[in-house]
Scaffold this motif. Sequence first.
Motif, short mmCIF file in Angstrom:
data_model
loop_
_atom_site.label_atom_id
_atom_site.label_comp_id
_atom_site.label_asym_id
_atom_site.label_seq_id
_atom_site.Cartn_x
_atom_site.Cartn_y
_atom_site.Cartn_z
N GLU B 272 -0.07 -3.58 -9.99
CA GLU B 272 0.83 -3.68 -9.10
C GLU B 272 0.60 -2.13 -7.69
OE1 GLU B 272 4.90 -4.41 -8.28
OE2 GLU B 272 5.01 -2.94 -8.20
N ASP B 273 0.43 -1.19 -8.83
CA ASP B 273 0.38 0.02 -8.39
C ASP B 273 -1.04 0.97 -8.14
OD1 ASP B 273 3.36 0.61 -8.75
OD2 ASP B 273 3.31 2.26 -10.32
N VAL B 274 -2.06 0.55 -9.34
CA VAL B 274 -3.24 0.12 -9.15
C VAL B 274 -3.37 0.42 -7.29
CG1 VAL B 274 -5.60 0.30 -9.65
CG2 VAL B 274 -3.93 0.73 -11.41
N PHE B 275 -3.31 -1.44 -7.77
CA PHE B 275 -3.64 -2.32 -5.69
C PHE B 275 -3.37 -0.81 -4.88
CE2 PHE B 275 -5.20 -5.13 -8.37
CZ PHE B 275 -6.66 -5.83 -7.52
N ALA B 276 -1.55 -0.06 -5.00
CA ALA B 276 -1.45 0.38 -3.55
C ALA B 276 -1.68 1.67 -3.30
CB ALA B 276 -0.13 0.28 -3.79
N PHE B 277 -1.95 2.30 -4.86
CA PHE B 277 -2.58 4.05 -4.29
C PHE B 277 -3.64 3.91 -3.96
CE2 PHE B 277 1.13 4.72 -7.40
CZ PHE B 277 2.17 4.88 -5.93
N SER B 278 -4.43 2.79 -4.83
CA SER B 278 -6.37 2.34 -4.23
C SER B 278 -6.01 2.24 -2.74
CB SER B 278 -6.98 1.29 -4.78
OG SER B 278 -6.55 1.42 -6.26
N LEU B 279 -5.40 1.26 -2.22
CA LEU B 279 -5.06 1.39 -0.92
C LEU B 279 -4.69 2.34 -0.16
CD1 LEU B 279 -4.95 -0.47 1.64
CD2 LEU B 279 -2.68 -0.65 1.38
N LEU B 280 -4.37 3.41 -0.36
CA LEU B 280 -3.97 5.28 0.32
C LEU B 280 -4.91 5.44 -0.20
CD1 LEU B 280 -2.08 7.13 1.37
CD2 LEU B 280 -1.44 7.94 -1.22
N VAL B 281 -6.39 5.50 -1.37
CA VAL B 281 -6.86 6.71 -1.10
C VAL B 281 -8.58 5.90 -0.11
CG1 VAL B 281 -8.59 7.47 -2.96
CG2 VAL B 281 -7.06 7.16 -3.00
N LEU B 282 -8.19 5.26 -0.39
CA LEU B 282 -9.49 4.24 0.71
C LEU B 282 -8.98 4.66 2.63
CD1 LEU B 282 -11.73 2.14 0.37
CD2 LEU B 282 -10.32 0.50 1.00
N ILE B 283 -7.72 4.49 2.03
CA ILE B 283 -7.39 4.47 3.38
C ILE B 283 -7.49 5.67 4.50
CG2 ILE B 283 -5.17 4.86 5.05
CD1 ILE B 283 -4.96 1.91 5.34
N LEU B 284 -7.03 7.03 3.17
CA LEU B 284 -7.37 8.51 3.63
C LEU B 284 -7.84 8.40 3.87
CD1 LEU B 284 -4.62 9.77 1.73
CD2 LEU B 284 -3.94 9.39 3.85
N ILE B 285 -9.61 7.92 2.93
CA ILE B 285 -10.75 8.47 2.78
C ILE B 285 -11.33 7.88 4.31
CG2 ILE B 285 -12.94 7.89 1.86
CD1 ILE B 285 -11.93 7.72 -0.30
N LEU B 286 -11.17 6.88 4.95
CA LEU B 286 -11.65 6.15 6.30
C LEU B 286 -11.02 7.26 6.85
CD1 LEU B 286 -12.13 2.16 5.14
CD2 LEU B 286 -13.98 3.82 4.90
N LYS B 287 -9.94 7.48 6.79
CA LYS B 287 -8.86 7.09 7.83
C LYS B 287 -7.79 8.49 7.64
CE LYS B 287 -7.44 5.38 13.10
NZ LYS B 287 -6.80 6.64 12.87
N PRO B 288 -8.53 9.58 7.58
CA PRO B 288 -7.46 10.43 6.92
C PRO B 288 -5.77 10.54 7.53
CG PRO B 288 -9.07 11.50 7.39
CD PRO B 288 -9.80 10.41 8.10
N ALA B 289 -5.79 10.58 8.69
CA ALA B 289 -4.50 11.14 9.49
C ALA B 289 -3.89 9.39 9.92
CB ALA B 289 -4.60 11.09 11.26
N GLY B 290 -4.47 8.45 8.69
CA GLY B 290 -3.54 7.04 8.58
C GLY B 290 -4.03 6.52 9.33
N LEU B 291 -3.32 4.96 9.77
CA LEU B 291 -3.32 4.29 10.86
C LEU B 291 -3.57 4.78 12.32
CD1 LEU B 291 -2.34 1.47 8.82
CD2 LEU B 291 -4.95 1.67 8.96
N LEU B 292 -1.90 5.10 12.27
CA LEU B 292 -1.57 5.28 13.67
C LEU B 292 -1.38 6.63 13.36
CD1 LEU B 292 1.23 2.23 14.09
CD2 LEU B 292 -1.45 2.41 14.92
N GLY B 293 -1.72 7.38 13.24
CA GLY B 293 -1.57 8.85 12.91
C GLY B 293 -2.59 9.26 13.66
N ARG B 294 -1.91 10.80 14.03
CA ARG B 294 -3.00 11.43 15.07
C ARG B 294 -3.56 12.43 14.06
NH1 ARG B 294 0.74 13.33 20.17
NH2 ARG B 294 0.91 10.81 20.99
N ALA B 295 -5.04 12.55 14.49
CA ALA B 295 -5.91 14.29 13.77
C ALA B 295 -5.69 14.84 13.67
CB ALA B 295 -7.11 13.85 14.38
#
Lengths: 235, 300
Positions: B272-295
């Motif tokens: 579960e943690d592998v998936f959770a943190f992989s998701l985090l890494v993926l999102i930070l690569i694609l959208k570094p400010a987070g889903l609704l964050g501001r750059a």
Amino acid sequence: MLAMNDVQAGYGNVLALQGVSLTIQPGEIVALIGANGAGKSSTLMAISGIVPCRSGQILLKGKSINGLAPDRIVAMGVSQVPEGRRIFADLSVQENLDMGAFLRKDRAGIRQDLDYVFALFPILAKRRHQYGGTLSGGEQQMLSMSRALMARPQLLLLDEPSMGLAPLMIRQIFRIIKEINREHKTTIFLVEQNAHQALRIADRGYVIENGRIILTDRAEKLLANPDVQKAYLGI
Amino acid sequence: MDYFIELFCSGLTRGAIYALIALGYTMVYGIIGLINFAHGEIYMIGAFTSFIVATVLSIYGFPLAAIVVVTGISAAIWSSAYGYTVEKIAYKPLRNAPRLTPLISAIGMSILLQNYVLLAQTSDFLPFPELIPEFAFMEPVAHIIGSSDLVILVTTAISMLLLTLFIKFTRLGKAMRATAQDKTMALLVGINVDRVISATFIVGSLLAAIGGLLIASHIGQINFAIGFIAGIKAFTAAVLGGIGSIPGAVLGSLILGLTESFATGYVSSDYEDVFAFSLLVLILILKPAGLLGRAGTGKV
């Protein structure tokens, strides 16, 4: 209304003000002119209690406001329209105005002042529910001034109200500054790089250089002063 | 299909708890730009306070409803007091220090509070009294969603709604938004910024305390270290959604909760943690400010 006696102020090792003395009488419009980095904004920020005062004294209506928290200074009747307008971009126009009246409890008076600023700047009434960040530069200047007026200040500090505005807008803003002064007896301390415009509406002026006041006179005399003309009026 | 819905519901429950904690991270970050690493400990203290109050009240035989209410209020007050105090002693003196300094102070506070509870209470897992009964009306769907899941979802939804109304419409809520946007200007209109910052810590702690109470009675046991894991997860959720953004924290939490739940159900709970943190890494690569964050909010 306001007196600064040999005020030294600044952050860290940098003393932006190196002994500023000036006085402003109730009901006056006083202009402070000077070059970039001369200490104009720091003077206003020292009055508002944002830039710490190291030595000297700032007196408001005869009482020392040295070291007073900024919100206490606002409560004593001093409002500032800062450089760059500093609109709360993610708050609506209405909410920006609410923030201006943050310390007030008199609902009737607040409503009255709201009507007043909407009469002064009808465009703001139209933009009432828009976010502050969506306004144009001129509209933001109007909002910033209105926000300060919502505190019903006795002393209004204006920092570069003409900056970045079109000439027509500049003329309108200065006309309204004059009008606020005349109708409400609001004392106005105006900081400007646009020295010509500022001195035209001001009663008196101060010239600041390297954190020190180097010259003071009636506004019309400063306008006619050859040194001032050469250094600040581009004549 | 039932299995899918069951995983979905348990994912939502998980996400709801993360959201209650993540809001504290994101609100504090929004207002003073600090990752409050001690926030997970505030949640843990909420759970411990709940444990003590609920256990004592159970011994004296109070009715369940009274126990739940009194426990909730005590946990909220106690955690808020901790949150307020932590800000006053560990962050306020560092308001004008370089950004790394309060961050280190926060980590120190986290370690201090964990060890304080370890010494003052115990290092063992403590059995938490069951505060949420099995509702009769939930029986037909009990194989999909438990009563405590329902209570958690409803409580979280109400908390979010109240928080939104508070931020949107109250004087203090507006002052919080104004302070988050421009602290100097907030001072210039007469907002007492120190008080607004304190209020932000109190609101964040209160939500974390509610989370602590809910999760403790859901899982049935607590110990001094639960704040660390939950804190890291909620922090991840807040970053996922865009740190500083309130809707982002909720969205990030739900996504994280669902991801973990599905990973546990369809792959293995070990992952579960592998998936959770992989998701985090993926999102930070694609959208570094987070889903609704501001750059461009600067670095931590």
